[in-house]
Motif scaffolding. Structure first.
Motif, PDB file in Angstrom:
ATOM      1  N   VAL A 172       0.863  -1.179   0.000  1.00 13.35           N
ATOM      2  CA  VAL A 172       0.000   0.000   0.000  1.00 13.35           C
ATOM      3  C   VAL A 172       0.901   1.232   0.000  1.00 13.35           C
ATOM      4  O   VAL A 172       1.741   1.379   0.885  1.00 13.35           O
ATOM      5  N   SER A 173       0.720   2.086  -1.003  1.00 14.95           N
ATOM      6  CA  SER A 173       1.653   3.202  -1.153  1.00 14.95           C
ATOM      7  C   SER A 173       0.961   4.526  -1.366  1.00 14.95           C
ATOM      8  O   SER A 173      -0.088   4.611  -1.991  1.00 14.95           O
ATOM      9  N   ASN A 174       1.619   5.561  -0.847  1.00 15.70           N
ATOM     10  CA  ASN A 174       1.253   6.923  -1.208  1.00 15.70           C
ATOM     11  C   ASN A 174       2.320   7.440  -2.171  1.00 15.70           C
ATOM     12  O   ASN A 174       3.504   7.393  -1.856  1.00 15.70           O
ATOM     13  N   PHE A 175       1.890   7.896  -3.305  1.00 20.32           N
ATOM     14  CA  PHE A 175       2.833   8.416  -4.297  1.00 20.32           C
ATOM     15  C   PHE A 175       2.887   9.938  -4.243  1.00 20.32           C
ATOM     16  O   PHE A 175       3.584  10.563  -5.038  1.00 20.32           O
ATOM     17  N   GLU A 176       2.121  10.496  -3.325  1.00 24.35           N
ATOM     18  CA  GLU A 176       1.977  11.953  -3.263  1.00 24.35           C
ATOM     19  C   GLU A 176       1.687  12.486  -4.665  1.00 24.35           C
ATOM     20  O   GLU A 176       0.825  11.936  -5.343  1.00 24.35           O
ATOM     21  N   SER A 177       2.419  13.498  -5.097  1.00 28.16           N
ATOM     22  CA  SER A 177       2.080  14.081  -6.402  1.00 28.16           C
ATOM     23  C   SER A 177       2.983  13.550  -7.518  1.00 28.16           C
ATOM     24  O   SER A 177       2.972  14.072  -8.623  1.00 28.16           O
ATOM     25  N   TYR A 178       3.732  12.502  -7.203  1.00 32.89           N
ATOM     26  CA  TYR A 178       4.741  12.037  -8.169  1.00 32.89           C
ATOM     27  C   TYR A 178       4.129  11.503  -9.460  1.00 32.89           C
ATOM     28  O   TYR A 178       4.558  11.847 -10.551  1.00 32.89           O
ATOM     29  N   GLN A 179       3.113  10.663  -9.316  1.00 30.51           N
ATOM     30  CA  GLN A 179       2.419  10.169 -10.517  1.00 30.51           C
ATOM     31  C   GLN A 179       1.559  11.272 -11.123  1.00 30.51           C
ATOM     32  O   GLN A 179       1.488  11.429 -12.332  1.00 30.51           O
ATOM     33  N   ALA A 180       0.886  12.021 -10.245  1.00 28.00           N
ATOM     34  CA  ALA A 180      -0.013  13.082 -10.709  1.00 28.00           C
ATOM     35  C   ALA A 180       0.729  14.077 -11.583  1.00 28.00           C
ATOM     36  O   ALA A 180       0.219  14.537 -12.596  1.00 28.00           O
ATOM     37  N   GLN A 181       1.958  14.365 -11.169  1.00 28.65           N
ATOM     38  CA  GLN A 181       2.771  15.313 -11.914  1.00 28.65           C
ATOM     39  C   GLN A 181       3.045  14.804 -13.332  1.00 28.65           C
ATOM     40  O   GLN A 181       2.971  15.558 -14.294  1.00 28.65           O
ATOM     41  N   ARG A 182       3.345  13.540 -13.441  1.00 29.79           N
ATOM     42  CA  ARG A 182       3.660  13.079 -14.795  1.00 29.79           C
ATOM     43  C   ARG A 182       2.409  12.858 -15.628  1.00 29.79           C
ATOM     44  O   ARG A 182       2.460  12.904 -16.843  1.00 29.79           O
ATOM     45  N   MET A 183       1.285  12.618 -15.015  1.00 30.21           N
ATOM     46  CA  MET A 183       0.083  12.400 -15.829  1.00 30.21           C
ATOM     47  C   MET A 183      -0.863  13.595 -15.817  1.00 30.21           C
ATOM     48  O   MET A 183      -1.974  13.513 -16.308  1.00 30.21           O
ATOM     49  N   MET A 184      -0.417  14.713 -15.277  1.00 24.36           N
ATOM     50  CA  MET A 184      -1.238  15.927 -15.268  1.00 24.36           C
ATOM     51  C   MET A 184      -2.587  15.668 -14.619  1.00 24.36           C
ATOM     52  O   MET A 184      -3.635  16.008 -15.165  1.00 24.36           O
ATOM     53  N   LEU A 185      -2.545  15.073 -13.448  1.00 21.55           N
ATOM     54  CA  LEU A 185      -3.757  14.834 -12.673  1.00 21.55           C
ATOM     55  C   LEU A 185      -3.815  15.914 -11.614  1.00 21.55           C
ATOM     56  O   LEU A 185      -2.994  15.943 -10.711  1.00 21.55           O
ATOM     57  N   ARG A 186      -4.780  16.802 -11.733  1.00 24.82           N
ATOM     58  CA  ARG A 186      -4.844  17.911 -10.788  1.00 24.82           C
ATOM     59  C   ARG A 186      -6.219  17.985 -10.141  1.00 24.82           C
ATOM     60  O   ARG A 186      -7.166  17.355 -10.585  1.00 24.82           O
ATOM     61  N   TYR A 187      -6.282  18.777  -9.094  1.00 30.57           N
ATOM     62  CA  TYR A 187      -7.589  19.039  -8.501  1.00 30.57           C
ATOM     63  C   TYR A 187      -7.718  20.542  -8.361  1.00 30.57           C
ATOM     64  O   TYR A 187      -6.716  21.262  -8.312  1.00 30.57           O
ATOM     65  N   ARG A 188      -8.962  20.992  -8.339  1.00 30.19           N
ATOM     66  CA  ARG A 188      -9.227  22.416  -8.178  1.00 30.19           C
ATOM     67  C   ARG A 188      -9.522  22.681  -6.718  1.00 30.19           C
ATOM     68  O   ARG A 188     -10.382  22.038  -6.114  1.00 30.19           O
ATOM     69  N   GLU A 189      -8.801  23.621  -6.158  1.00 32.66           N
ATOM     70  CA  GLU A 189      -8.916  23.944  -4.739  1.00 32.66           C
ATOM     71  C   GLU A 189     -10.303  24.519  -4.445  1.00 32.66           C
ATOM     72  O   GLU A 189     -10.993  24.977  -5.368  1.00 32.66           O
ATOM     73  N   ALA A 190     -10.693  24.497  -3.181  1.00 29.87           N
ATOM     74  CA  ALA A 190     -12.042  24.912  -2.797  1.00 29.87           C
ATOM     75  C   ALA A 190     -12.360  26.336  -3.252  1.00 29.87           C
ATOM     76  O   ALA A 190     -13.507  26.658  -3.545  1.00 29.87           O
ATOM     77  N   ASP A 191     -11.363  27.182  -3.360  1.00 32.98           N
ATOM     78  CA  ASP A 191     -11.606  28.561  -3.807  1.00 32.98           C
ATOM     79  C   ASP A 191     -12.002  28.634  -5.284  1.00 32.98           C
ATOM     80  O   ASP A 191     -12.344  29.698  -5.796  1.00 32.98           O
TER      81      ASP A 191
END
Length: 425
Positions: A355-374
């Motif tokens: 079980v792993s947390n990749f933090e933003s490492y994969q997200a960074q390479r695949m351009m997976l983002r989220y929009r902040e509450a603001d």
RNA sequence: GGAGAGGUGGGUGAGUGGCUGAAACCAGCAGUUUGCUAAACUGCCGUACUCGUUAAAGGGUACCGGGGGUUCGAAUCCCCCUCUCUCCGCCA
């Protein structure tokens, strides 16, 4: 991959933190910060020229329309000069950017601060243990012998049809396998995961997104004709669902589960632990994946771990949870817990989940983002995944640990899925 | 595998060389009105990089499937690739 901006702004910290993974990043980081400075300069110079160029072009149009051809011709000469300037700088910008990308791919993920130093599996601390190692009767058999005794898993037949590492499950083993899959899926769904049936072949972009490419190319089965890869884990298609997406704050976390077969070439891993079900080319697995807000991802890592723990407990298997040390962690992970169950006849701990947390490492390479509450700020999300669980080794441990002279008993939770309570001859 | 049609912003869809980063509509967000909801009205509403700033505001560049070309100038013209759809063939 790591963010270039972060590296540039925290060069020393990055080098320091990667030491935990026994990775000397000093050289790469230094190159990167230099290249980044150069890149910005080039970009800004080119943009300035391009801007002037665009302005002139617009004027030319207007001048021609007004019939001021001589002025227009003058302006056209000007654009020629600017064009040359841009042409001169552009190749260096793109080669700089390419080099930056190459170097970024060579940097492993930064381990979380709670990850201990270490060089080998011996340095992994055991976080928790549970279950009882059973006392087997004298003459108890390892699962490959049980498989033959009850004629439930046929390794030779798999050999004939396909090759080594592709076993054939027959009768009650086939049903047990299917029972485990359904049990794992139903349990995941009850815990809030959404079931997905993804493709089990993926394209290059997906394999790149989760980090299988470019490094672990040799581990995947490749279909050259169509340029597709058979998935080594459902993590690949599941996480790539979110590739190039911006997830809304209110949709986090996204929790997915999937059963898929998994394919691994396991090139170069021959030797003792390949016996029986211990290491296969094709195996079944139920995977859980989460896309989570950075502030909550470690909370998710712990709850996913507890979830997996719950599963092995319900199966009655003796287990231990191990925190991987820096040296034993995968390139892409920031923190990983491994689950091992004890297979009592071969007297071995078998890894059944990671079980792993990749933090933003994969997200960074695949351009997976989220929009902040603001509603404005857009940032890389965190990705996590875990096996829940990998089937063959669970099967091995169940067969071995639950054997008696009379047969193999099925754990109570599974009986309503198998429809039988015991495997006997 | 053969033939044809087509890929434009979250969606539908306009746009055949400059004033189009892109009409209009829908969805979404904020506000006005209303006892609430709905309706109506007003405004906002792509992404990446970059300059700037404590932060923002704001400026710049790129992107209309991907790559190349023509042109002072390309969503628009030309070439290659790719994907999707329709018909035929094969087929679970």
């Amino acid at each position: 991959m790591l963010s270039l901006k972060y590296i540039s702004e925290n060069a020393d910290l990055v080098v320091e933190r990667l030491k935990v993974k026994n990775f000397d990043a000093a050289d790469i980081v230094e190159q990167l910060t230099g290249l980044d400075t150069r890149r910005r300069k080039l970009k800004s110079d080119i943009d300035t020229s391009q801007s002037e160029f665009n302005k002139l072009s617009k004027q030319i149009g207007v001048l021609y329309q007004q019939g001021r051809a001589d002025e227009a011709d003058k302006a056209r000469k000007q654009t020629g000069i600017l064009k040359d300037e841009i042409k001169q700088l552009s190749p260096e910008l793109s080669s700089t950017e390419n080099r930056i990308k190459e170097l970024l791919l060579q940097l492993p993920n930064i381990p979380h601060e709670t990850v201990p130093r270490g060089v080998s599996p011996d340095d992994n601390p055991v976080v928790r243990t549970g279950g009882e190692i059973p006392e087997l009767y004298p003459g108890a058999l390892p699962h490959w012998d049980l498989a033959r005794k009850y004629d439930i898993i046929d390794f030779e037949l798999g050999n004939k049809i396909t090759g080594a590492g592709f076993p054939v499950y027959k009768g009650k083993a086939a049903r047990l396998q299917r029972a485990l899959i359904n049990y794992f899926l139903d349990t995941a769904i009850a815990s809030g995961y959404t079931e997905i049936i993804p493709p089990i072949a993926v394209n290059e972009a997906s394999a790149f997104g989760t980090g299988q490419l470019p490094d672990k190319e040799g581990q995947m089965y490749y279909i050259g004709e169509d340029n597709l890869y058979l998935i080594p884990t459902a993590e690949v298609p599941l996480t790539n669902i979110f590739r190039d997406e911006i997830v809304s704050f209110k949709d986090l976390p996204c929790k997915l589960t999937a059963y898929t077969p998994c394919f691994r070439r396991e090139a170069g891993s021959y030797g003792k632990d390949v016996r029986g079900l211990n290491r296969l080319h094709q195996f079944d697995k139920v995977e859980i994946v989460e896309i989570q807000h950075p502030d909550r991802s470690y909370h998710s890592l712990e709850s996913m771990t507890s979830y997996v723990e719950h599963l092995v407990r319900r199966l009655g298997l003796p287990y231990r949870i191990i925190l991987l040390c820096g040296g034993d962690m995968s390139f892409h992970a920031a923190k990983t817990y491994d689950f091992e169950v004890f297979s009592a006849a071969q007297k071995k701990w078998l890894e059944v989940s990671s079980v792993s947390n990749f933090e933003s490492y994969q997200a960074q390479r695949m351009m997976l983002r989220y929009r902040e509450a603001d509603g404005k700020k857009i940032q890389p999300a965190h990705t996590l995944n875990g096996s829940a669980l990998a089937l063959p080794r669970i099967m091995a441990a169940l067969l071995e640990n639950n054997q008696t002279r009379e047969g193999i008993t099925i754990p109570p939770d599974l009986v309503r899925y198998t429809g039988f309570e015991v495997i006997s001859s």
